[in-house]
Design a protein around this motif. Structure first.
Motif, PDB file in Angstrom:
ATOM      1  N   UNK A 184       9.701  -3.064 -58.592  1.00 21.17           N
ATOM      2  CA  UNK A 184      10.086  -4.434 -58.187  1.00 21.17           C
ATOM      3  C   UNK A 184      10.644  -5.177 -58.853  1.00 21.17           C
ATOM      4  N   UNK A 185      10.784  -5.025 -60.225  1.00 25.06           N
ATOM      5  CA  UNK A 185      11.865  -6.109 -60.739  1.00 25.06           C
ATOM      6  C   UNK A 185      13.350  -5.353 -60.133  1.00 25.06           C
ATOM      7  N   UNK A 186      13.443  -4.181 -60.670  1.00 27.70           N
ATOM      8  CA  UNK A 186      15.255  -3.579 -59.403  1.00 27.70           C
ATOM      9  C   UNK A 186      15.058  -4.219 -58.183  1.00 27.70           C
ATOM     10  N   UNK A 187      14.327  -4.316 -57.223  1.00 28.68           N
ATOM     11  CA  UNK A 187      14.833  -4.764 -56.052  1.00 28.68           C
ATOM     12  C   UNK A 187      14.826  -6.341 -55.922  1.00 28.68           C
ATOM     13  N   UNK A 188      13.658  -7.213 -57.131  1.00 29.70           N
ATOM     14  CA  UNK A 188      14.066  -7.811 -57.152  1.00 29.70           C
ATOM     15  C   UNK A 188      15.477  -8.537 -57.642  1.00 29.70           C
ATOM     16  N   UNK A 189      16.083  -8.119 -58.414  1.00 30.99           N
ATOM     17  CA  UNK A 189      17.172  -8.362 -59.190  1.00 30.99           C
ATOM     18  C   UNK A 189      18.751  -8.459 -57.992  1.00 30.99           C
ATOM     19  N   UNK A 190      18.039  -6.993 -57.261  1.00 32.72           N
ATOM     20  CA  UNK A 190      18.904  -6.179 -56.279  1.00 32.72           C
ATOM     21  C   UNK A 190      19.349  -7.703 -55.048  1.00 32.72           C
ATOM     22  N   UNK A 191      18.065  -8.507 -55.064  1.00 32.00           N
ATOM     23  CA  UNK A 191      18.369  -9.020 -54.010  1.00 32.00           C
ATOM     24  C   UNK A 191      19.179 -10.361 -54.197  1.00 32.00           C
ATOM     25  N   UNK A 192      18.367 -10.607 -55.154  1.00 31.96           N
ATOM     26  CA  UNK A 192      19.005 -12.077 -56.010  1.00 31.96           C
ATOM     27  C   UNK A 192      20.750 -12.014 -56.564  1.00 31.96           C
ATOM     28  N   UNK A 193      21.106 -10.264 -56.798  1.00 31.01           N
ATOM     29  CA  UNK A 193      22.912 -10.609 -56.907  1.00 31.01           C
ATOM     30  C   UNK A 193      23.147 -10.769 -55.095  1.00 31.01           C
ATOM     31  N   UNK A 194      22.509  -9.933 -54.156  1.00 30.14           N
ATOM     32  CA  UNK A 194      22.934 -10.181 -52.721  1.00 30.14           C
ATOM     33  C   UNK A 194      22.854 -11.569 -52.678  1.00 30.14           C
ATOM     34  N   UNK A 195      22.448 -12.645 -52.922  1.00 36.26           N
ATOM     35  CA  UNK A 195      21.890 -13.679 -52.864  1.00 36.26           C
ATOM     36  C   UNK A 195      23.506 -14.431 -53.199  1.00 36.26           C
ATOM     37  N   UNK A 196      23.499 -14.125 -54.788  1.00 37.35           N
ATOM     38  CA  UNK A 196      24.511 -14.678 -54.771  1.00 37.35           C
ATOM     39  C   UNK A 196      26.113 -14.355 -54.804  1.00 37.35           C
ATOM     40  N   UNK A 197      26.128 -13.122 -54.584  1.00 34.43           N
ATOM     41  CA  UNK A 197      27.235 -12.649 -53.930  1.00 34.43           C
ATOM     42  C   UNK A 197      27.536 -13.185 -52.210  1.00 34.43           C
ATOM     43  N   UNK A 198      26.572 -13.228 -51.596  1.00 34.94           N
ATOM     44  CA  UNK A 198      26.549 -13.674 -50.275  1.00 34.94           C
ATOM     45  C   UNK A 198      27.320 -15.265 -50.610  1.00 34.94           C
ATOM     46  N   UNK A 199      26.604 -16.252 -51.471  1.00 33.40           N
ATOM     47  CA  UNK A 199      27.476 -18.157 -51.915  1.00 33.40           C
ATOM     48  C   UNK A 199      28.197 -17.871 -52.582  1.00 33.40           C
ATOM     49  N   UNK A 200      29.130 -16.442 -53.014  1.00 30.77           N
ATOM     50  CA  UNK A 200      30.305 -16.617 -53.802  1.00 30.77           C
ATOM     51  C   UNK A 200      31.304 -16.626 -52.761  1.00 30.77           C
ATOM     52  N   UNK A 201      31.226 -15.219 -51.276  1.00 30.23           N
ATOM     53  CA  UNK A 201      31.905 -15.339 -50.533  1.00 30.23           C
ATOM     54  C   UNK A 201      31.839 -17.002 -49.695  1.00 30.23           C
ATOM     55  N   UNK A 202      30.802 -17.667 -49.603  1.00 29.90           N
ATOM     56  CA  UNK A 202      30.759 -18.713 -48.603  1.00 29.90           C
ATOM     57  C   UNK A 202      32.060 -19.607 -49.085  1.00 29.90           C
ATOM     58  N   UNK A 203      31.908 -20.077 -50.601  1.00 32.21           N
ATOM     59  CA  UNK A 203      32.204 -21.017 -51.491  1.00 32.21           C
ATOM     60  C   UNK A 203      33.947 -20.943 -51.197  1.00 32.21           C
ATOM     61  N   UNK A 204      34.379 -18.974 -51.290  1.00 35.34           N
ATOM     62  CA  UNK A 204      35.118 -19.051 -51.353  1.00 35.34           C
ATOM     63  C   UNK A 204      36.413 -18.999 -50.182  1.00 35.34           C
ATOM     64  N   UNK A 205      35.296 -18.941 -48.939  1.00 34.26           N
ATOM     65  CA  UNK A 205      35.807 -19.193 -47.657  1.00 34.26           C
ATOM     66  C   UNK A 205      36.001 -20.652 -48.078  1.00 34.26           C
ATOM     67  N   UNK A 206      35.316 -21.847 -48.410  1.00 29.20           N
ATOM     68  CA  UNK A 206      35.682 -23.084 -47.688  1.00 29.20           C
ATOM     69  C   UNK A 206      36.540 -23.487 -48.848  1.00 29.20           C
ATOM     70  N   UNK A 207      36.228 -23.067 -49.983  1.00 29.40           N
ATOM     71  CA  UNK A 207      38.229 -23.375 -50.992  1.00 29.40           C
ATOM     72  C   UNK A 207      38.937 -22.850 -49.894  1.00 29.40           C
ATOM     73  N   UNK A 208      39.174 -22.042 -49.303  1.00 24.23           N
ATOM     74  CA  UNK A 208      41.127 -21.190 -48.311  1.00 24.23           C
ATOM     75  C   UNK A 208      40.777 -21.913 -47.461  1.00 24.23           C
TER      76      UNK A 208
END
Length: 273
Positions: free
Chosen positions: A99-123
Motif C-alpha cells: 500500500x505504501x509503495x502504491x502511495x509513493x508511486x502515485x505521489x511520484x506521478x503527481x510530482x512528474x506531471x507538475x514538473x512537466x507542466x512547469x517545463x511547458x510553461x517555461x518553454x
C-alpha cells in the motif's frame, strides 16, 4: 464438550465447533476453533437447530483425555494459534508495504506531471520572449531604414536646388532649409501589443510573474495577486517604482495599456499606509 471446556474454550464456541464439525469429537472441534479463532462472528449464536445437535455429543462415547494429553493438546493449540497470528501479521505487514509503495508511486506521478507542466510553461514564456525580441528588432530596423530614406531624400533635394539659375541662388538655401521642416520624416507606427508580461514583487521579497491581456483591467492583476500571494493575507496596494506611483481605486478599472504597463512592467505590492 467437557474436554473442550476443560481446555479453556468458552461454552458457546465449543458448542458451535462441535455442531459445525458434525460432532466428530473434541479434536475435530479443536481444529475448527483453531482455524476460525480470528473470525469476527466466532461468538455469534449457533444457527437454528445446531445447538440440539451439539447437545447430542455428550451421549456419544468419547475417549476421556488424561491430564497429560489435555496439557499437550492445549500446548499444541497455543502453538498453532501463535503460528496463525504470526502468519496473519506477516500478511498484514506485506499488504501495508504494498500500500505504501502504491502511495509513493502515485505521489511520484503527481510530482512528474507538475514538473512537466512547469517545463511547458517555461518553454511557452521563453518562446514569447523570443518573439517579442524579434518584433522589437524588426521595428528598430524599419525605423532605421526610414531615417536613411529621409536623409537620402533631403540630400537629393538639396543637390537639385543647388543646380538652379544664379538668380534663385540666394533663395535656394532658405528653401532647402525649410523643406525638411515642412515635411518631417515619417515615424514608424506605434506597435499595438495584445499581451503584457508583469512581474509582481511581494512584501516578503518573492515575485510572481504572469501574462495578461493588454486590455484587461488592473483589477484582474489585483485578483491574481490575492489568489497567489505567499506573503500572507491582508490589504495591499499596487504601484510602480519608476516612476514612483501608487494606483488609486479608479485606476483598477482602467486597462493595463492605458496605465503604461504594456508590453512589460514591474509592480510593487505594499501595505497601505
Amino acid at each position: 464438550m467437557d474436554t473442550l471446556l476443560e481446555m479453556g474454550f468458552p461454552k458457546n464456541r465449543a458448542e458451535k465447533a462441535l455442531a459445525l464439525t458434525g460432532n466428530k469429537g473434541a479434536e475435530a472441534a479443536m481444529e475448527w476453533l483453531l482455524q476460525h479463532s480470528e473470525d469476527p462472528d466466532i461468538d455469534d449464536p449457533l444457527p437454528e437447530g445446531a445447538a440440539e445437535a451439539a447437545a447430542g455429543e455428550g451421549q456419544q462415547p468419547q475417549r476421556v483425555l488424561s491430564e497429560e494429553e489435555k496439557a499437550a493438546k492445549a500446548k499444541e493449540l497455543e502453538e498453532k494459534i501463535k503460528l496463525r497470528r504470526k502468519e496473519r501479521e506477516e500478511k498484514e505487514k506485506k499488504e501495508a508495504i504494498e500500500k505504501e509503495k502504491r502511495r509513493m508511486e502515485s505521489g511520484k506521478q503527481i510530482v512528474d506531471a507538475k514538473r512537466r507542466m512547469e517545463e511547458l510553461e517555461m518553454k511557452k514564456i521563453a518562446e514569447e520572449r523570443r518573439r517579442e525580441k524579434m518584433e522589437d528588432r524588426l521595428a528598430r530596423e524599419r525605423v532605421k531604414k526610414q531615417i536613411e530614406a529621409d536623409k537620402l531624400a533631403r540630400r537629393q533635394k538639396f543637390n537639385m536646388d543647388g543646380a538652379a539659375p544664379a538668380a534663385s541662388a540666394a533663395a535656394a538655401p532658405a528653401a532647402a532649409a525649410a523643406a525638411p521642416a515642412a515635411q518631417p520624416a515619417e515615424t514608424a507606427p506605434k506597435k499595438e501589443y495584445s499581451m503584457t508580461r508583469l512581474q509582481i514583487r511581494l512584501t516578503d521579497g518573492a515575485a510572481l510573474t504572469s501574462q495578461f491581456a493588454a486590455k484587461e483591467a488592473l483589477a484582474a492583476v489585483r485578483l491574481y495577486v490575492e489568489m497567489n500571494r505567499t506573503d500572507g493575507q491582508g490589504a495591499f496596494t499596487l504601484g510602480t517604482a519608476f516612476p514612483r506611483r501608487v494606483f488609486t481605486a479608479e485606476d483598477y478599472e482602467r486597462p493595463l495599456d492605458s496605465l503604461g504597463l504594456v508590453p512589460s512592467a514591474v509592480l510593487i505590492v505594499s501595505k497601505p499606509t
